[in-house]
Design a protein around this motif. Structure first.
Motif, short mmCIF file in Angstrom:
data_model
loop_
_atom_site.label_atom_id
_atom_site.label_comp_id
_atom_site.label_asym_id
_atom_site.label_seq_id
_atom_site.Cartn_x
_atom_site.Cartn_y
_atom_site.Cartn_z
N HIS A 46 94.77 7.59 33.59
CA HIS A 46 93.74 6.59 32.47
C HIS A 46 93.88 5.24 32.18
O HIS A 46 95.02 4.57 32.01
N LYS A 47 93.00 4.85 32.07
CA LYS A 47 92.39 2.87 31.88
C LYS A 47 93.00 2.68 30.71
O LYS A 47 93.91 1.77 30.65
N THR A 48 93.53 3.48 29.43
CA THR A 48 93.76 3.11 28.32
C THR A 48 96.05 3.02 28.09
O THR A 48 95.72 2.36 28.31
N GLU A 49 96.12 3.94 29.29
CA GLU A 49 97.41 4.62 29.67
C GLU A 49 97.45 2.96 30.58
O GLU A 49 99.29 2.39 30.29
N GLN A 51 96.63 0.16 30.66
CA GLN A 51 96.58 -1.07 30.04
C GLN A 51 97.48 -0.98 29.14
O GLN A 51 98.68 -2.17 28.97
N GLN A 52 97.68 -0.13 28.40
CA GLN A 52 98.99 -0.07 27.61
C GLN A 52 99.96 -0.54 28.34
O GLN A 52 100.98 -1.53 27.65
N ARG A 54 99.95 -2.32 30.75
CA ARG A 54 99.74 -3.89 31.84
C ARG A 54 100.49 -3.74 33.15
O ARG A 54 100.64 -4.33 33.31
N GLU A 56 97.36 -2.63 35.30
CA GLU A 56 96.39 -2.72 35.73
C GLU A 56 96.01 -3.31 37.06
O GLU A 56 95.77 -2.76 38.10
N SER A 84 84.19 5.66 33.48
CA SER A 84 84.68 5.27 32.59
C SER A 84 86.31 5.18 31.63
O SER A 84 86.38 3.53 31.19
N LYS A 85 86.40 5.77 32.09
CA LYS A 85 88.13 6.57 31.59
C LYS A 85 89.12 6.84 32.37
O LYS A 85 90.76 6.36 31.29
N ARG A 86 88.87 6.82 33.86
CA ARG A 86 90.13 7.17 34.83
C ARG A 86 89.27 6.37 35.81
O ARG A 86 88.55 5.87 36.14
#
Ligand SMILES: COc1ccc(C(=O)Nc2ccccc2)cc1NC(=O)CCSCc1cnc2[nH]ccc2c1
Length: 279
Positions: A46-49, A51-52, A54, A56, A84-86
């Motif tokens: 998951h992109k948000t995970e 990013q959190q 760091r 990516e 978009s999300k994964r």
């Protein structure tokens, strides 16, 4: 005709099956790519995970490194795609699952079986080191078993292009870390944490010990583990053959320069004795 949702659109290529496990950052599913009826493992990040945490950049670097690797004992990253999300990693599926489960079930491996695995690991590491890739996280949990019993190094969450310089702190077990990564930097207080491929030689020695004994050589309280690693302070039980003990002592050497090079690991009597040619 039902409008495919973004999920089915991207996954349309794949039929997603049973969960295979949960990694640090994502879940992994058995999957079949429809066009060629190709079985694989699909890892969903998951992109948000990312990013959190760091990581990516690390994932991008990893995908770039891994897409060019091809070796029978290195788990293949066939490709990736994202929505978009994964981010989806299309990985090789290892038919006999995780090596550490086999190790826990067996308690410890016989010397012929362990020697076969060490020979395959040495072959994979020679390949990776020729491409200046250091794995840095060799341990049973990161090794999978293929359908023919061959082993596959995986989960390069920590692989870097040599020479590396660790910035992020290490999480997880200390057991496999070499002295140069646990000891505060050499003299002058400067945290000289540079290291090179020889960290994987140390981990190969820890792995060999754990295959033959059933537990890691420096397993202890965190403080004691640090101290014992820094001094390569371990005892090899009497049931381990003298040849095996010899190879362990030639890999678990504090000074990276004095560790047995991979070319000599594959020619060591203990490995040669148990590995019938071409097996
Ligand atoms: C080449 O391999 C990998 C490459 C990259 C990454 C990864 O996640 N990179 C990352 C992620 C986020 C931040 C930074 C880096 C992971 C793997 N490999 C695995 O995760 C192994 C188990 S998934 C496959 C698989 C196959 N075959 C099985 N058989 C039974 C279970 C099973 C499970």
């Amino acid at each position: 005709i039902p409008q495919p949702s973004p999920k089915t659109l991207h996954l349309g290529l794949f039929e997603v099956g049973k969960p295979l496990g949960k990694g640090k950052f994502g879940r992994v599913y058995l999957a079949r790519e429809r066009q060629h009826n190709f079985i694989c493992a699909l890892k969903v990040l998951h992109k948000t995970e990312l990013q959190q945490a760091r990581v990516e950049k690390q994932v991008r670097r990893e995908i770039e490194i891994q897409s060019n690797l091809c070796h029978p004992n290195v788990l293949k990253l066939y490709g990736h795609f994202h929505d978009s999300k994964r981010i989806f990693l299309v990985l090789e599926f290892a038919g006999r699952g995780e090596l550490y489960k086999h190790l826990r079930k067996a308690g410890r491996f016989s010397e012929p079986r362990a020697a076969g695995y060490i020979a395959q690991m040495a072959s994979a590491l020679r390949y990776l080191h020729r491409k200046h890739v250091i794995h840095r996280d060799i341990k049973p949990e990161n090794i999978l078993v293929g359908i023919h019993g061959e082993i596959k190094i995986s989960d390069f969450g920590w692989s870097v292009h040599a020479p590396g310089n660790r910035r992020t702190t290490i999480c997880g077990t200390l057991d496999y870390l070499p002295p140069e990564m646990v000891k505060p930097g050499g003299g002058g207080g400067s945290e000289d944490r540079s290291y090179d491929e020889k960290v994987d030689l140390w981990s190969l020695g820890v792995l060999m010990y754990e295959f033959l004994v059933g537990e890691a050589p420096f397993e202890d309280t965190p403080v004691m583990t640090h101290r014992r690693i820094a001094r390569a302070d371990m005892t090899v039980p009497a049931f381990v053959s003298p040849e095996a003990k010899d190879l362990i002592h030639k890999l678990l050497v504090v000074d990276p320069k004095n560790r047995l090079p991979l070319e000599q690991v594959v020619q060591h009597p203990w490995v040669v004795k148990h590995c019938v040619k071409g097996e």
